[in-house]
Design a protein around this motif. Structure first.
Motif, PDB file in Angstrom:
ATOM      1  N   SER A  68       0.837  -1.204   0.000  1.00 55.41           N
ATOM      2  CA  SER A  68       0.000   0.000   0.000  1.00 55.41           C
ATOM      3  C   SER A  68       0.872   1.254   0.000  1.00 55.41           C
ATOM      4  O   SER A  68       2.038   1.230   0.416  1.00 55.41           O
ATOM      5  CB  SER A  68      -0.926   0.014   1.220  1.00 55.41           C
ATOM      6  OG  SER A  68      -0.182   0.251   2.389  1.00 55.41           O
ATOM      7  N   THR A  79      -0.649  -9.771  -3.349  1.00 57.10           N
ATOM      8  CA  THR A  79      -1.523 -10.922  -3.643  1.00 57.10           C
ATOM      9  C   THR A  79      -1.133 -11.635  -4.937  1.00 57.10           C
ATOM     10  O   THR A  79      -1.569 -12.764  -5.164  1.00 57.10           O
ATOM     11  CB  THR A  79      -3.001 -10.501  -3.725  1.00 57.10           C
ATOM     12  OG1 THR A  79      -3.119  -9.449  -4.680  1.00 57.10           O
ATOM     13  CG2 THR A  79      -3.523 -10.031  -2.374  1.00 57.10           C
ATOM     14  N   THR A 105       2.963   4.550  15.491  1.00 52.61           N
ATOM     15  CA  THR A 105       2.354   5.393  14.456  1.00 52.61           C
ATOM     16  C   THR A 105       1.928   6.724  15.074  1.00 52.61           C
ATOM     17  O   THR A 105       2.184   7.797  14.520  1.00 52.61           O
ATOM     18  CB  THR A 105       1.146   4.664  13.832  1.00 52.61           C
ATOM     19  OG1 THR A 105       1.623   3.493  13.181  1.00 52.61           O
ATOM     20  CG2 THR A 105       0.421   5.536  12.823  1.00 52.61           C
TER      21      THR A 105
HETATM   22  P1  NAP Z   1      -4.183  -2.261   2.265  1.00 51.78           P
HETATM   23  O1  NAP Z   1      -4.182  -0.937   1.595  1.00 51.78           O
HETATM   24  O2  NAP Z   1      -5.437  -3.071   2.278  1.00 51.78           O
HETATM   25  O3  NAP Z   1      -3.017  -3.132   1.636  1.00 51.78           O
HETATM   26  C1  NAP Z   1      -2.833  -4.467   1.978  1.00 51.78           C
HETATM   27  C2  NAP Z   1      -1.708  -5.031   1.149  1.00 51.78           C
HETATM   28  O4  NAP Z   1      -1.494  -6.381   1.531  1.00 51.78           O
HETATM   29  C3  NAP Z   1      -2.002  -5.033  -0.347  1.00 51.78           C
HETATM   30  O5  NAP Z   1      -0.849  -4.635  -1.061  1.00 51.78           O
HETATM   31  C4  NAP Z   1      -2.362  -6.488  -0.637  1.00 51.78           C
HETATM   32  O6  NAP Z   1      -1.951  -6.910  -1.926  1.00 51.78           O
HETATM   33  C5  NAP Z   1      -1.514  -7.219   0.391  1.00 51.78           C
HETATM   34  N1  NAP Z   1      -2.087  -8.492   0.786  1.00 51.78           N
HETATM   35  C6  NAP Z   1      -3.297  -8.720   1.342  1.00 51.78           C
HETATM   36  N2  NAP Z   1      -3.473 -10.050   1.564  1.00 51.78           N
HETATM   37  C7  NAP Z   1      -2.337 -10.664   1.121  1.00 51.78           C
HETATM   38  C8  NAP Z   1      -1.920 -12.003   1.060  1.00 51.78           C
HETATM   39  N3  NAP Z   1      -2.698 -12.996   1.490  1.00 51.78           N
HETATM   40  N4  NAP Z   1      -0.703 -12.274   0.525  1.00 51.78           N
HETATM   41  C9  NAP Z   1       0.105 -11.280   0.091  1.00 51.78           C
HETATM   42  N5  NAP Z   1      -0.255  -9.980   0.128  1.00 51.78           N
HETATM   43  C10 NAP Z   1      -1.453  -9.678   0.640  1.00 51.78           C
HETATM   44  O7  NAP Z   1      -3.772  -2.119   3.803  1.00 51.78           O
HETATM   45  P2  NAP Z   1      -2.788  -1.084   4.553  1.00 51.78           P
HETATM   46  O8  NAP Z   1      -3.422   0.240   4.624  1.00 51.78           O
HETATM   47  O9  NAP Z   1      -1.409  -1.218   4.038  1.00 51.78           O
HETATM   48  O10 NAP Z   1      -2.844  -1.724   6.011  1.00 51.78           O
HETATM   49  C11 NAP Z   1      -2.422  -3.058   6.239  1.00 51.78           C
HETATM   50  C12 NAP Z   1      -2.794  -3.450   7.649  1.00 51.78           C
HETATM   51  O11 NAP Z   1      -2.096  -2.611   8.543  1.00 51.78           O
HETATM   52  C13 NAP Z   1      -4.267  -3.278   8.007  1.00 51.78           C
HETATM   53  O12 NAP Z   1      -4.617  -4.277   8.966  1.00 51.78           O
HETATM   54  C14 NAP Z   1      -4.316  -1.923   8.663  1.00 51.78           C
HETATM   55  O13 NAP Z   1      -5.398  -1.801   9.566  1.00 51.78           O
HETATM   56  C15 NAP Z   1      -3.024  -1.938   9.385  1.00 51.78           C
HETATM   57  N6  NAP Z   1      -2.453  -0.631   9.684  1.00 51.78           N
HETATM   58  C16 NAP Z   1      -2.013  -0.454  10.943  1.00 51.78           C
HETATM   59  C17 NAP Z   1      -1.431   0.736  11.279  1.00 51.78           C
HETATM   60  C18 NAP Z   1      -0.910   0.878  12.667  1.00 51.78           C
HETATM   61  O14 NAP Z   1      -0.609   1.993  13.076  1.00 51.78           O
HETATM   62  N7  NAP Z   1      -0.759  -0.197  13.416  1.00 51.78           N
HETATM   63  C19 NAP Z   1      -1.318   1.766  10.354  1.00 51.78           C
HETATM   64  C20 NAP Z   1      -1.748   1.547   9.051  1.00 51.78           C
HETATM   65  C21 NAP Z   1      -2.326   0.336   8.723  1.00 51.78           C
HETATM   66  P3  NAP Z   1      -2.585  -6.288  -3.293  1.00 51.78           P
HETATM   67  O15 NAP Z   1      -1.921  -4.944  -3.466  1.00 51.78           O
HETATM   68  O16 NAP Z   1      -2.177  -7.256  -4.316  1.00 51.78           O
HETATM   69  O17 NAP Z   1      -4.064  -6.197  -3.043  1.00 51.78           O
END
Ligand code: NAP
Length: 296
Positions: A168, A195, A277
């Motif tokens: 992302s 993915t 964060t």
């Molecule tokens: P996102 O925009 O939904 O991106 C998820 C990424 O993971 C995408 O690139 C997706 O691939 C990939 N993915 C999903 N399932 C997969 C699998 N089975 N195998 C390989 N790759 C996979 O999410 P995000 O905004 O980056 O956030 C990710 C997570 O971190 C979420 O749970 C969010 O709540 C959390 N987060 C936490 C914080 C914190 O402060 N702790 C901050 C931000 C986000 P594709 O591109 O191919 O779809």
């Protein structure tokens, strides 16, 4: 052997104390760092994130105000608010809490924020600076928090193979750039998975440092981790838990119980990346105020 648990809450508290000292120095010069949060609608997770960020800001001596628009707000209304906040000298930083409702184009909102007030480091100018290795702008908070977790626990990524699951713009890609930059805190060899990655486990098993930001519980299980690896779990997923009064609990993207038996170190959820964060958001706010005051 059970992994060391990396205490993100304690490391974030250390960062927040540093921010508070910087904010105090600014206030002595008559400048109070200010953060404006923009909340559109009443998504319970967003409401709780914004209130946690406002509370942390105030504890660090940062003036924080939340501007709450209804879920029905139009794109024009959100952009008008951003324009007002861009002009308002009380605020050095503007935080649009994502996600925004579907009728509002998130990118248009991010692009409208003055780059110097872009506290998330997601404005194209700031992302472009990061890409060029120019690290004096605001860095995206979660990637910067992950980097600080590593550095502040003595795990310099230089020379290590870092594998990131997730591409992302918020997490995976900026983190890959930050850790592979030719700069202190960088110099890692980075692989990004998504993915369409063929044989995800083959990649994750090659990681010295494995960062998982996929948004799906148990994306990474024990057999996908090299013994002795460091595992950073960015995921925050709400899953049903009838044993809890509120009916849910937070879990990461990693099967914590299984992976802790294989890894050398692992971040918990909650209490790992999440508090970092917020801490890095405060760092960006105080840095924006220092710059506005001609200090940085
Ligand atoms: P996102 O925009 O939904 O991106 C998820 C990424 O993971 C995408 O690139 C997706 O691939 C990939 N993915 C999903 N399932 C997969 C699998 N089975 N195998 C390989 N790759 C996979 O999410 P995000 O905004 O980056 O956030 C990710 C997570 O971190 C979420 O749970 C969010 O709540 C959390 N987060 C936490 C914080 C914190 O402060 N702790 C901050 C931000 C986000 P594709 O591109 O191919 O779809």
């Amino acid at each position: 052997m059970s992994a060391e648990i990396i205490d993100g809450a304690a490391i974030a508290a250390e960062v927040r104390r540093e921010v508070a000292a910087r904010a105090a120095r600014l206030r002595e010069r008559g400048v109070t760092p200010g953060l404006a949060a923009v909340l559109v609608g009443d998504n319970p997770a967003s409401v709780s994130y914004v209130s946690a960020k406002a509370k942390a800001s105030e504890e660090a001596g940062i003036f924080a105000q939340t501007f709450h628009l209804p879920a029905s707000a139009t794109q024009e209304e959100v952009l008008r608010l951003i324009d007002e906040l861009n002009r308002d000298p009380r605020f050095h930083a503007i935080l649009p809490q994502l996600p925004l409702p579907p009728q509002v184009d998130e990118r248009a909102v991010i692009d409208r924020i003055l780059p110097e007030k872009d506290v998330d480091g997601l404005h194209p100018r700031n992302l472009g600076k990061l890409l060029r290795g120019d690290l004096d702008g605001p860095l995206p908070c979660t990637p910067h928090g992950v980097q600080q977790l590593l550095l502040r626990t003595g795990r310099d990524p230089a020379g290590k193979h870092v594998v990131i699951v997730g591409r992302s713009t918020l997490v995976g890609r900026p983190l890959a750039i930050l850790l592979s930059n030719k700069a202190p805190g960088g110099n890692a060899t980075v692989t990004i998975c998504h993915t369409a990655t063929a044989d995800l486990a083959a990649h994750t098993r090659a990681a010295d440092i494995l960062v998982v930001a996929a948004g799906r519980p148990k994306t990474v299980t024990a057999e996908m981790v090299k013994p002795g690896a460091v595992v950073i779990d960015v995921g925050t997923n709400r899953i049903d838990d009838p044993s809890r009064k509120r009916g849910w609990r937070l879990v990461g993207d990693v099967d914590f119980e299984g992976v802790r038996e294989v890894a050398a170190a692992i971040t918990p959820v909650p209490g790992g990346v999440g508090p970092m964060t917020i801490a890095m958001l405060l760092v960006n706010t105080v840095r924006a105020a220092e710059r506005a005051a001609g200090e940085a």
